[in-house]
Design a protein around this motif. Structure first.
Motif, mmCIF file in Angstrom:
data_model
loop_
_atom_site.group_PDB
_atom_site.id
_atom_site.type_symbol
_atom_site.label_atom_id
_atom_site.label_comp_id
_atom_site.label_asym_id
_atom_site.label_seq_id
_atom_site.Cartn_x
_atom_site.Cartn_y
_atom_site.Cartn_z
ATOM 1 N N ARG A 108 33.712 -22.670 -11.858
ATOM 2 C CA ARG A 108 33.252 -22.887 -13.222
ATOM 3 C C ARG A 108 34.432 -22.731 -14.172
ATOM 4 O O ARG A 108 35.127 -21.719 -14.145
ATOM 5 C CB ARG A 108 32.154 -21.890 -13.556
ATOM 6 C CG ARG A 108 31.485 -22.136 -14.905
ATOM 7 C CD ARG A 108 30.322 -21.190 -15.128
ATOM 8 N NE ARG A 108 29.224 -21.490 -14.227
ATOM 9 C CZ ARG A 108 28.819 -20.696 -13.234
ATOM 10 N NH1 ARG A 108 29.453 -19.547 -13.014
ATOM 11 N NH2 ARG A 108 27.814 -21.036 -12.467
ATOM 12 N N GLU A 132 36.202 -24.281 -22.632
ATOM 13 C CA GLU A 132 35.261 -25.392 -22.714
ATOM 14 C C GLU A 132 34.647 -25.495 -24.104
ATOM 15 O O GLU A 132 34.476 -26.591 -24.644
ATOM 16 C CB GLU A 132 34.166 -25.234 -21.656
ATOM 17 C CG GLU A 132 34.650 -25.461 -20.243
ATOM 18 C CD GLU A 132 35.261 -26.844 -20.062
ATOM 19 O OE1 GLU A 132 34.605 -27.849 -20.426
ATOM 20 O OE2 GLU A 132 36.398 -26.926 -19.574
ATOM 21 N N LEU A 140 24.553 -30.091 -21.092
ATOM 22 C CA LEU A 140 25.869 -29.602 -20.682
ATOM 23 C C LEU A 140 25.835 -28.117 -20.341
ATOM 24 O O LEU A 140 26.485 -27.672 -19.382
ATOM 25 C CB LEU A 140 26.885 -29.864 -21.791
ATOM 26 C CG LEU A 140 27.257 -31.337 -22.023
ATOM 27 C CD1 LEU A 140 28.174 -31.471 -23.228
ATOM 28 C CD2 LEU A 140 27.910 -31.942 -20.779
ATOM 29 N N TRP A 158 23.257 -26.398 -19.172
ATOM 30 C CA TRP A 158 22.586 -26.221 -17.888
ATOM 31 C C TRP A 158 23.511 -26.598 -16.731
ATOM 32 O O TRP A 158 23.571 -25.886 -15.718
ATOM 33 C CB TRP A 158 21.315 -27.063 -17.843
ATOM 34 C CG TRP A 158 20.478 -26.785 -16.631
ATOM 35 C CD1 TRP A 158 19.529 -25.819 -16.469
ATOM 36 C CD2 TRP A 158 20.544 -27.486 -15.366
ATOM 37 N NE1 TRP A 158 19.001 -25.876 -15.209
ATOM 38 C CE2 TRP A 158 19.601 -26.880 -14.518
ATOM 39 C CE3 TRP A 158 21.301 -28.560 -14.905
ATOM 40 C CZ2 TRP A 158 19.392 -27.321 -13.212
ATOM 41 C CZ3 TRP A 158 21.099 -28.990 -13.601
ATOM 42 C CH2 TRP A 158 20.153 -28.379 -12.770
ATOM 43 N N LEU A 159 24.218 -27.713 -16.866
ATOM 44 C CA LEU A 159 25.149 -28.099 -15.810
ATOM 45 C C LEU A 159 26.263 -27.074 -15.655
ATOM 46 O O LEU A 159 26.669 -26.751 -14.525
ATOM 47 C CB LEU A 159 25.762 -29.471 -16.119
ATOM 48 C CG LEU A 159 24.859 -30.697 -15.967
ATOM 49 C CD1 LEU A 159 25.640 -31.953 -16.296
ATOM 50 C CD2 LEU A 159 24.257 -30.795 -14.574
ATOM 51 N N TYR A 160 26.766 -26.551 -16.754
ATOM 52 C CA TYR A 160 27.840 -25.561 -16.694
ATOM 53 C C TYR A 160 27.388 -24.327 -15.916
ATOM 54 O O TYR A 160 28.150 -23.779 -15.090
ATOM 55 C CB TYR A 160 28.274 -25.167 -18.103
ATOM 56 C CG TYR A 160 29.362 -24.127 -18.150
ATOM 57 C CD1 TYR A 160 30.704 -24.488 -18.051
ATOM 58 C CD2 TYR A 160 29.052 -22.776 -18.280
ATOM 59 C CE1 TYR A 160 31.702 -23.529 -18.078
ATOM 60 C CE2 TYR A 160 30.042 -21.808 -18.304
ATOM 61 C CZ TYR A 160 31.368 -22.187 -18.206
ATOM 62 O OH TYR A 160 32.353 -21.231 -18.229
ATOM 63 N N PRO A 174 28.474 -26.585 -11.837
ATOM 64 C CA PRO A 174 29.785 -26.733 -12.501
ATOM 65 C C PRO A 174 30.538 -27.995 -12.117
ATOM 66 O O PRO A 174 31.249 -28.570 -12.942
ATOM 67 C CB PRO A 174 30.540 -25.467 -12.082
ATOM 68 C CG PRO A 174 29.800 -24.926 -10.900
ATOM 69 C CD PRO A 174 28.370 -25.328 -11.083
ATOM 70 N N HIS A 214 29.205 -30.949 -11.370
ATOM 71 C CA HIS A 214 28.585 -32.021 -12.129
ATOM 72 C C HIS A 214 28.849 -31.859 -13.624
ATOM 73 O O HIS A 214 28.886 -32.868 -14.352
ATOM 74 C CB HIS A 214 27.082 -32.049 -11.865
ATOM 75 C CG HIS A 214 26.718 -32.612 -10.533
ATOM 76 N ND1 HIS A 214 26.669 -31.833 -9.387
ATOM 77 C CD2 HIS A 214 26.411 -33.875 -10.133
ATOM 78 C CE1 HIS A 214 26.325 -32.588 -8.362
ATOM 79 N NE2 HIS A 214 26.167 -33.831 -8.783
ATOM 80 N N TYR A 215 29.033 -30.629 -14.085
ATOM 81 C CA TYR A 215 29.353 -30.426 -15.498
ATOM 82 C C TYR A 215 30.678 -31.104 -15.851
ATOM 83 O O TYR A 215 30.771 -31.810 -16.869
ATOM 84 C CB TYR A 215 29.422 -28.937 -15.819
ATOM 85 C CG TYR A 215 30.143 -28.646 -17.113
ATOM 86 C CD1 TYR A 215 29.506 -28.806 -18.335
ATOM 87 C CD2 TYR A 215 31.480 -28.247 -17.116
ATOM 88 C CE1 TYR A 215 30.181 -28.581 -19.527
ATOM 89 C CE2 TYR A 215 32.159 -28.017 -18.298
ATOM 90 C CZ TYR A 215 31.500 -28.184 -19.505
ATOM 91 O OH TYR A 215 32.179 -27.968 -20.673
ATOM 92 N N ARG A 263 30.933 -34.037 -18.545
ATOM 93 C CA ARG A 263 31.713 -33.835 -19.771
ATOM 94 C C ARG A 263 32.807 -34.899 -19.907
ATOM 95 O O ARG A 263 33.043 -35.452 -20.977
ATOM 96 C CB ARG A 263 32.318 -32.443 -19.763
ATOM 97 C CG ARG A 263 32.944 -32.034 -21.098
ATOM 98 C CD ARG A 263 34.443 -32.006 -20.975
ATOM 99 N NE ARG A 263 34.906 -30.878 -20.196
ATOM 100 C CZ ARG A 263 36.079 -30.869 -19.562
ATOM 101 N NH1 ARG A 263 36.864 -31.936 -19.598
ATOM 102 N NH2 ARG A 263 36.485 -29.811 -18.880
#
Length: 293
Positions: free
Chosen positions: A18, A24, A101, A103-105, A109, A111-112, A116
């Motif tokens: 992450r 970020e 974003l 939730w993905l983070y 991570p 897929h985040y 992004r």
């Protein structure tokens, strides 16, 4: 979001660390500020934006796209419905993308980072088009005969006059980032989850499309161009490879033998994988019949 994003079966995220949260936050905030400032550079081109609006409107009629007025007429059957559409346009766009974003983070991570980067690429390309092709939306073009539903029924995020609106550029209609971001949200959640219901996320871009057209904030072609930019970005920025549910490793990965392991033990995942000895069998390589005789 959990009902549509929780996997239906065990699923392992590809081994991706992450990224640092502060970095970020600063990166996303910086990209947003640059985009907002860049949009302002395209404001004030009233005559050019109006000419381009007539060109887009005439092109849609030439290729026989359905009229935007049909969607608006359906909304205008109910004051509550058109007010709800205006509210959706004004309040869902940024919060939904931010929640996606976040939730993905937290949960995916790998897929985040993919999402992004894709959103940044689409937004950058959109900014270039906004600068090169200022476009008055249908609500500001008298030839369309469409109402500015935000001004008439409320709520609205735009000033009554584009020239006096210092907070937003009303001539940045093409492409529609409302639709482009909504479509990426749906694609991202479908790719990152395994729920049997995950394709219902496609209702979000579909509803967004009807809202932006029915409120006369965008032409059909604004969404077509946004989708084309997203497809081009996705062709370059590939999603992470899925991990297997059992091992959590990407397909084709090699599992090396531990130090001290017996010779002939199984080496998994590689192209030269060899079976180990049978249970209770001899570890030595058997003599071939007739070899050397």
């Amino acid at each position: 979001m959990d009902s549509l994003t929780e996997p239906a079966e065990p699923e392992a995220e590809p081994a991706t660390r992450r990224p640092p949260l502060v970095r970020e936050l600063l990166l996303v905030a910086g990209l947003f500020v640059v985009y907002k400032l860049g949009r302002q550079l395209a404001s004030g081109h009233t005559a050019e934006a109006s000419r381009n609006g007539h060109r887009v409107w005439d092109l849609e009629r030439t290729v026989r796209l359905p009229g935007e007025g049909a969607v608006q007429s359906a909304l205008l059957h109910s004051d509550a419905l058109v007010h709800l559409a205006n509210t959706y346009y004004a309040t869902v766009h940024f919060p939904a993308t931010a929640a996606f974003l976040v939730w993905l983070y937290l949960r995916r991570p790998g897929h985040y980072l993919w999402a992004r980067r894709t959103l940044a690429a689409v937004t950058a390309a959109a900014l270039v088009l906004h600068l090169a092709f200022p476009l008055a939306p249908p609500r500001l073009l008298h030839a369309t005969g469409l109402l500015d539903t935000g001004q008439v029924y409320g709520p609205t995020v735009y000033g009554a006059s584009p020239a006096g609106d210092s907070l937003s550029n009303q001539f940045a209609a093409m492409p529609s980032l409302h639709f482009g971001w909504a479509l990426m949200l749906a694609i991202g959640l479908i790719a990152a989850t395994r729920s049997r219901w995950r394709r219902l996320w496609l209702l979000h871009p579909l509803l967004t499309l009807l809202v932006i057209v029915g409120t006369a904030n965008h032409y059909w072609l604004d969404s077509v161009v946004a989708a084309a930019l997203l497809v081009a970005s996705l062709a370059v920025i590939r999603p992470p490879l899925p991990a297997t549910a059992e091992t959590g490793r990407r397909p084709g990965s090699v599992v090396r033998a531990r130090p001290g392991a017996r010779a002939g033990s199984l080496v998994r995942g590689g192209p030269d994988a060899r079976p180990g000895p049978a249970a209770g069998g001899d570890d030595s390589v058997p003599e071939l019949a007739g070899a050397g005789r």
